[in-house]
Design an enzyme around this catalytic site. Structure first.
Site, mmCIF file in Angstrom:
data_model
loop_
_atom_site.group_PDB
_atom_site.id
_atom_site.type_symbol
_atom_site.label_atom_id
_atom_site.label_comp_id
_atom_site.label_asym_id
_atom_site.label_seq_id
_atom_site.Cartn_x
_atom_site.Cartn_y
_atom_site.Cartn_z
ATOM 1 N N CYS A 123 0.860 -1.176 0.000
ATOM 2 C CA CYS A 123 0.000 0.000 0.000
ATOM 3 C C CYS A 123 0.897 1.226 0.000
ATOM 4 C CB CYS A 123 -0.942 -0.017 1.206
ATOM 5 S SG CYS A 123 -2.309 1.180 1.078
ATOM 6 N N CYS A 133 -3.722 6.287 0.170
ATOM 7 C CA CYS A 133 -3.246 4.984 -0.298
ATOM 8 C C CYS A 133 -2.879 4.932 -1.775
ATOM 9 C CB CYS A 133 -4.298 3.913 0.010
ATOM 10 S SG CYS A 133 -4.609 3.715 1.776
ATOM 11 N N LYS A 202 -12.135 -4.833 2.621
ATOM 12 C CA LYS A 202 -11.550 -3.978 3.660
ATOM 13 C C LYS A 202 -12.484 -2.800 3.897
ATOM 14 C CE LYS A 202 -7.379 -1.306 4.799
ATOM 15 N NZ LYS A 202 -6.038 -0.907 4.321
ATOM 16 N N ARG A 212 -2.958 3.302 12.844
ATOM 17 C CA ARG A 212 -2.518 4.551 12.207
ATOM 18 C C ARG A 212 -1.524 5.293 13.089
ATOM 19 N NH1 ARG A 212 -8.429 6.166 9.567
ATOM 20 N NH2 ARG A 212 -8.387 4.478 8.031
ATOM 21 N N LYS A 255 -11.344 -7.588 6.521
ATOM 22 C CA LYS A 255 -10.746 -6.708 7.523
ATOM 23 C C LYS A 255 -11.713 -5.564 7.832
ATOM 24 C CE LYS A 255 -6.742 -3.690 8.330
ATOM 25 N NZ LYS A 255 -5.550 -3.064 7.750
ATOM 26 N N SER A 281 -5.988 -3.603 14.953
ATOM 27 C CA SER A 281 -5.387 -2.937 16.106
ATOM 28 C C SER A 281 -6.411 -2.502 17.147
ATOM 29 C CB SER A 281 -4.582 -1.728 15.628
ATOM 30 O OG SER A 281 -5.424 -0.801 14.943
#
Length: 331
Positions: A123, A133, A202, A212, A255, A281
């Site tokens: 990415c 991205c 995603k 992030r 995701k 995360s």
């Protein structure tokens, strides 16, 4: 269908003790199910703790061998590498540079003789000065990622990763046509055996916040909802997965995982295809925060959560819990 009824049929008979529960257990979680994410930064002798992700660190290239050894000892077969370069620009050129952070990381790990399976995130958000991205196209004050120009940059990135030693590439930018473009580039460069694990479904999720922070990839403006999926959509995920399979993906990913177990189940049942789930995360950090407060039994919650993902249909689970979970399972 049940063929008997109470009192002749007593389902508790097969829950009597741990031995019989093990014998009839339908879903078995093992370290072989895990892929461990690793963040790589520029510099030397760095192991920086990530404040929003307790127990997770950023490693400089020279410190990677110790991390890799720990992963191998835990019996985890693969890692996925995320690069955080010191230099960022509008095109994210470090992502496809021969001396880029990921390229150096791959050579370092391979050069140490590791047999670990190395996957690279493909990415641009960690590499661009704007945090988006891909190639950013602006008309006045309105900016968005140019899909087709980004495909050309993705081709350069995956070939450079393969040349540096990547065993698999994992494109995560949700660009239309990215799998076909990447497969074409890899094949043309002689890397026909490099598989693609596509972030096929995603979502534009609020669960990515700690990542992030870890990857220093927060967009400088706006958000990513013009290319990542709306969390409300289900059928669109199946269309995305179908297209990526047609274009040559070897593994498809959903995701995040925990809030999208229904999507994981549908993808697996619909396509019967190798399916990955990313335990992201935010999911990780929520568990860690509650555990640090003493509100939950961390070990039981983590293993229950990961088992739910496998039960839903995930063949592979990308998770920051991998090292701890592997140790618990190996006990």
């Amino acid at each position: 269908m049940l063929t008997g009824r109470f009192p002749q049929l007593r389902l508790r008979r097969l829950r009597k003790n741990e031995n019989v529960r093990r014998m009839v257990r339908e879903t078995v979680l093992t370290p072989n199910d895990f892929i461990y994410p690793i963040f790589v930064v520029d510099g030397e002798n760095k192991k920086e703790e990530i404040p929003s992700m307790p127990g997770q660190f950023r490693y400089s290239v020279d410190r990677l061998p110790e991390m890799v050894e720990e992963v191998e000892k835990a019996g985890i077969p693969a890692v996925i590498l995320f690069g955080i370069p010191s230099h960022k620009d509008e095109l994210g050129t470090d992502s496809y540079s021969e001396e880029g952070i990921i390229q150096r990381a791959l050579r370092k790990i391979k050069g140490e003789g590791s047999k670990l399976y190395l996957i690279t995130d493909v990415c641009f958000c960690e590499y661009t000065s704007h945090g988006h991205c891909g190639y950013l196209e602006c008309h006045g004050e309105v900016c968005d990622v140019d899909n087709d120009r980004t495909l050309e940059l993705l081709k350069k990135q995956v070939v450079s990763h393969a040349q540096a030693g990547a065993d698999m590439v994992a494109p995560s930018g949700m660009m239309d046509g990215m799998i076909a473009a990447i497969r074409e580039a890899l094949d043309a460069a002689g890397f026909t055996d490099i598989p693609i694990m596509s972030y096929a479904a995603k979502y534009a999720s609020a669960y990515y916040g700690p990542f992030r922070d870890a990857a220093e990839s927060t967009p400088a403006f706006g958000d990513r909802r013009s290319y990542q999926m709306d969390p409300a959509n289900f059928n669109e995920a199946l269309r995305e997965v179908a297209l990526d399979i047609q274009e040559g993906a070897d593994i498809v990913m959903v995701k995040p995982a925990l809030a999208y177990l229904d999507v994981i189940r549908a993808v697996k049942e619909t396509f019967k295809y190798p399916t990955a789930a990313y335990n992201v995360s935010g999911e990780y950090s929520m568990v860690k925060a509650a555990a640090l407060k003493g509100w939950i039994d961390e070990k039981r919650v983590v293993l229950e959560t990961l088992t739910s993902m496998k039960r839903a249909g995930a063949d592979l689970i990308l998770t920051y819990h991998a090292l701890e979970a592997a140790r618990w399972l190996n006990e």
